[in-house]
Design an enzyme around this catalytic site. Structure first.
Site: not given
Ligand code: XMP
Length: 519
Positions: A86, A175, A177
């Protein structure tokens, strides 16, 4: 940089994203050591041979707002693979000669990205041509640096995944994660293993060694007190400190009289007898019951219990003398909640009382060794520290205890009845192999009496409510669907065994709209 273990690692440069710890957690889950460092602190001269890859986190910044962040450009000359996430993707592009601008459409939430080219970063990431990812950005890369190619695009983000394979620089606008991104962990795994070529080197055992070492360094020869509740977090903290500083740790366990049946006996048996800790057992049953007399307002109950707890805790801490530190079982999600990372003001639902979190005016320095870990990691650490499974797999239990499971006025009689009902319910869950499928379960005693018939006699007794929920983190919850035979069996058992209850109901509300506890 503060590194005790001489391990190869992935360096995570933090630009203030609320997900930075989640990136570290994913790397740990993959069995690799990582270290987080703020963008303000990292300089290219800190980049040594132990750093096998760098992840640039997201963040609420704008790449052109140079006053708000710093990033030593020489870091990209170090010939180390870099993954920008990002904001990290945007800054990596800008430094390499690309451009960033405000997106026409800000993207928050799920987006579909389309595969354009193959890359070692995305091996097995796309199960089909499209995949779902989680975006959260206002800016985006508008011009790609030379020698970068597009690996995937979305409708709004032309440069959703980009790569300079030669330099091993990668950028993702989403993202990976967060769990909402499909196969995000595969992408991170490809980066660290295939691209950075780091070997697995991290385990719960290393975590234990590192945390014990850090605690020792932090507290030196000073005394530490710890409020032990018998719950998972405070138990793990206590045992970690016990291993680190032994008798310099003083655990204070307060029996409020509002604990579950035999809980105080179990805590003494485990922590004092088995683990040989310095445990100060305070029996304050009478004090709590006296102060709660005739109180039925839930918030008043919580405040009385919280304040009394601090008073008792302070009283005993003073007796120990020269205490410098207070150990607390703060976890990472607690930090996020208390900081309100989203910046939005939330309305107060309940005054949560966390036994470890209150004595601020005692001016003790905090020891919070679990503050970057998540609950499941703490459980694993607890097992590694030889705390038995019994403690590690326990359901959460609120600080105010049974007081908030007896709506209305609390009496000794009600507490006694409730302890029995809860004991039978929890025992049945364990006997039927259901306990570990349920996130939290308990019995409550409602302040109404209803009519029943037992033998040939009329009864007029209390109503027992059973609650059992499934949840990820306690923020939202759903009720657990028991088989009719189980609910029938436990209802019979409670009504037939406990004088004072003649009816059992099962709570089938989810959270929201209800909460997990009754008060
Ligand atoms: P609620 O009732 O807010 O509960 O849905 C969410 C989770 O928090 C626990 N809980 C507490 N834990 N002190 C605690 O340490 C408290 O005052 C407290 N109140 C609720 C509750 O048991 C559930 O796991």
């Amino acid at each position: 940089m503060n590194l005790d273990l001489d391990l190869n690692k992935i360096l995570i440069i933090d630009f203030g994203s609320q997900f930075t710890q989640l990136i570290a957690r994913r790397v740990r889950e993959l069995g690799v050591f990582s270290e987080i460092i703020s963008h303000k602190k990292i300089k290219s001269k800190n980049i040594n041979n132990s750093i096998k890859g760098i992840i640039l986190s997201g963040g609420p910044l704008n790449v052109y707002d140079l006053k708000k962040y710093s990033f030593d450009k020489n870091i990209i000359q170090k010939k180390i693979p870099i993954l920008g996430i990002c904001f990290g993707h945007q800054i990596l592009s800008k430094i390499n000669g690309g451009k960033v601008k405000q997106s026409k459409h800000r993207e928050f939430g799920l987006a579909n990205i389309l595969k354009k080219k193959s890359s070692p970063l995305t091996k097995n990431f796309f199960k089909k041509k499209h995949t779902k990812v989680w975006m959260s950005h206002a800016d985006q890369v508008s011009k790609l640096p030379s020698n970068f190619k597009v690996i995937a695009s979305s409708q709004n983000s032309k440069f959703a995944i980009v790569a300079n394979e030669l330099k091993k620089f990668y950028g993702v606008q989403f993202h990976p994660e967060v769990t909402h991104t499909d196969n995000g962990k595969i992408l991170i795994s490809n980066f660290i293993f295939s691209i950075c070529k780091i070997r697995k080197n991290w385990s719960t055992k290393n975590q234990r060694i590192k945390l014990i070492k850090e605690v020792k360094t932090q507290v030196g020869n000073d005394k530490v007190i710890c409020a032990l509740s018998g719950g998972v977090d405070s138990s793990v903290v206590a045992q970690l400190l016990n291993k680190a500083i032994g008798k310099k740790l003083y655990c204070i366990f307060v029996n409020t009289g509002l604990l579950r049946k035999n809980e105080e006996k179990q805590v003494i048996a485990t922590f004092k007898k088995k683990l040989k800790m310095n445990l100060i057992y305070v029996n304050a049953e009478k004090e709590f019951i006296k102060n709660l007399k005739n109180i039925s307002d839930p918030e008043k109950k919580r405040k009385i219990i919280g304040n009394l707890f601090i008073k008792i805790f302070e009283r005993y801490a003073k007796k120990i003398k020269n205490v410098k530190f207070l150990a607390q079982g703060t976890l990472y999600p607690d930090l996020i909640e208390s900081k309100s990372v989203t910046g939005s003001k939330t309305s107060k639902i309940k005054s949560h009382h966390n036994v470890g979190g209150l004595p601020k005016k005692m001016k003790l320095k905090l020891v919070e060794p679990l503050k970057f870990l998540f609950k499941d990691e703490v459980r694993k650490l607890g097992l590694e520290l030889n705390l038995g499974k019994e403690i590690i797999t326990r359901h959460p239990f609120p600080g105010p205890g049974l007081a908030i499971r007896i709506p209305g006025i609390i009496t000794n009689e009600k507490i006694k009845i409730l302890k029995e009902a809860d004991f039978y319910f929890i025992k049945a869950l364990k006997d039927y192999g259901l306990y570990n499928k349920i996130w939290q379960a308990y019995a409550a005693l409602l302040p109404v009496k209803t009519v029943g018939v037992m033998g040939d006699n009329r009864t007029y007794e209390y109503l027992c409510l059973l609650r059992a929920i499934t949840s990820e983190d306690g923020m939202t919850a759903d009720f657990y669907e028991f088989k009719k035979s189980f609910i029938q069996m436990i209802s019979n058992k409670i009504v037939n065994s406990i004088r004072g209850i003649n009816r059992v109901v099962y709570d089938v509300t989810s959270k929201p709209p209800s909460t997990i506890e009754l008060e």
